[in-house]
Design a protein around this motif. Structure first.
Motif, mmCIF file in Angstrom:
data_model
loop_
_atom_site.group_PDB
_atom_site.id
_atom_site.type_symbol
_atom_site.label_atom_id
_atom_site.label_comp_id
_atom_site.label_asym_id
_atom_site.label_seq_id
_atom_site.Cartn_x
_atom_site.Cartn_y
_atom_site.Cartn_z
ATOM 1 N N GLU A 7 14.169 -2.711 2.523
ATOM 2 C CA GLU A 7 13.795 -2.392 1.146
ATOM 3 C C GLU A 7 12.379 -2.880 0.865
ATOM 4 N N ALA A 8 11.643 -2.077 0.101
ATOM 5 C CA ALA A 8 10.261 -2.402 -0.238
ATOM 6 C C ALA A 8 10.201 -3.595 -1.175
ATOM 7 N N ASP A 9 9.072 -4.296 -1.135
ATOM 8 C CA ASP A 9 8.867 -5.386 -2.078
ATOM 9 C C ASP A 9 8.626 -4.813 -3.475
ATOM 10 N N ALA A 10 8.583 -5.666 -4.468
ATOM 11 C CA ALA A 10 8.476 -5.226 -5.864
ATOM 12 C C ALA A 10 7.200 -4.426 -6.121
ATOM 13 N N ALA A 11 6.092 -4.842 -5.544
ATOM 14 C CA ALA A 11 4.820 -4.135 -5.786
ATOM 15 C C ALA A 11 4.851 -2.736 -5.181
ATOM 16 N N VAL A 16 5.379 3.163 -5.736
ATOM 17 C CA VAL A 16 6.025 4.421 -5.337
ATOM 18 C C VAL A 16 6.698 5.071 -6.547
ATOM 19 N N LYS A 17 7.349 4.299 -7.385
ATOM 20 C CA LYS A 17 7.963 4.874 -8.582
ATOM 21 C C LYS A 17 6.912 5.436 -9.530
ATOM 22 N N LEU A 84 12.233 2.261 0.475
ATOM 23 C CA LEU A 84 12.212 1.541 1.747
ATOM 24 C C LEU A 84 10.761 1.478 2.205
ATOM 25 N N ALA A 85 10.431 0.497 3.026
ATOM 26 C CA ALA A 85 9.044 0.388 3.491
ATOM 27 C C ALA A 85 9.001 -0.222 4.882
#
Length: 154
Positions: A7-11, A16-17, A84-85
Motif C-alpha cells: 500500500e502507498a504511503d499517505a503522500a 494519486v487520488k 498500491l506503490a
C-alpha cells in the motif's frame, strides 16, 4: 510467507487520488485536450469497447469517443480507492470503483457503475502519468449509452 500488500504511503495516496479527481473532471467536461497530459502517448489499455489499444490517440478515437459524450457525472469513488506503490515510489496503481450516468435510447438515465485499475509512472518532474488503464462496467450494466454531449476540446 508473502510480503504485506504494498500500500502507498499517505503522500502518494493523496497525490494519486488528486490525479483521479482531476482526470474525472476532464471526463465530465468531455475535454480530451485537458485529459491528454494525464496519459502517456504510448499507453496500453483495455476497456469496454477495446480489447487492447497501444496509443493514447487510438484510445481517444475508440474508447473516449464511445463513452465520454454519451454519459455524464463520471467520478471515481475515492473513499473506496486503494493505492498500491512500488517501494521506490516510481510506480503506483489505483484500484478504484467509479460511477456515471448512462442513457437508454429513449433518453432515460440509468446508473452506470464500474471499476478501474490504473497504473501510473512518476515522471522526473514529480508528475504522475498513466501508462496503463483497464476500465470496465460492473456486470449487468448496459454497455451502450445514448447521451449526446459535445466534445469541449480535442
Amino acid at each position: 510467507m508473502d510480503l504485506p500488500l504494498p500500500e502507498a504511503d499517505a503522500a502518494t495516496t493523496a497525490a494519486v487520488k488528486d490525479w483521479l479527481g482531476r482526470f474525472a473532471a476532464c471526463v465530465r467536461e468531455v475535454d480530451y485536450e485537458a485529459a491528454y497530459p494525464f496519459w502517456h502517448d504510448n499507453i496500453v489499455i483495455f476497456g469496454t469497447y477495446q480489447e487492447l489499444v497501444r496509443n493514447r490517440q487510438a484510445w481517444t478515437d475508440t474508447q473516449w469517443d464511445n463513452v465520454w459524450p454519451r454519459t455524464e457525472g463520471f467520478a471515481f469513488d475515492l473513499g473506496n480507492t486503494l493505492v498500491l506503490a512500488s517501494p521506490d515510489g516510481a510506480m503506483a496503481v489505483a484500484v478504484t470503483p467509479w460511477d456515471s450516468t448512462g442513457f437508454h435510447a429513449d433518453g432515460t438515465p440509468f446508473p452506470r457503475p464500474g471499476r478501474a485499475t490504473i497504473v501510473l509512472a512518476r515522471q522526473p518532474d514529480g508528475r504522475w502519468v498513466g501508462v496503463h488503464s483497464h476500465m470496465s462496467l460492473q456486470r449487468g450494466v448496459p454497455q451502450d449509452s445514448h447521451g449526446k454531449r459535445p466534445v469541449k476540446a480535442r
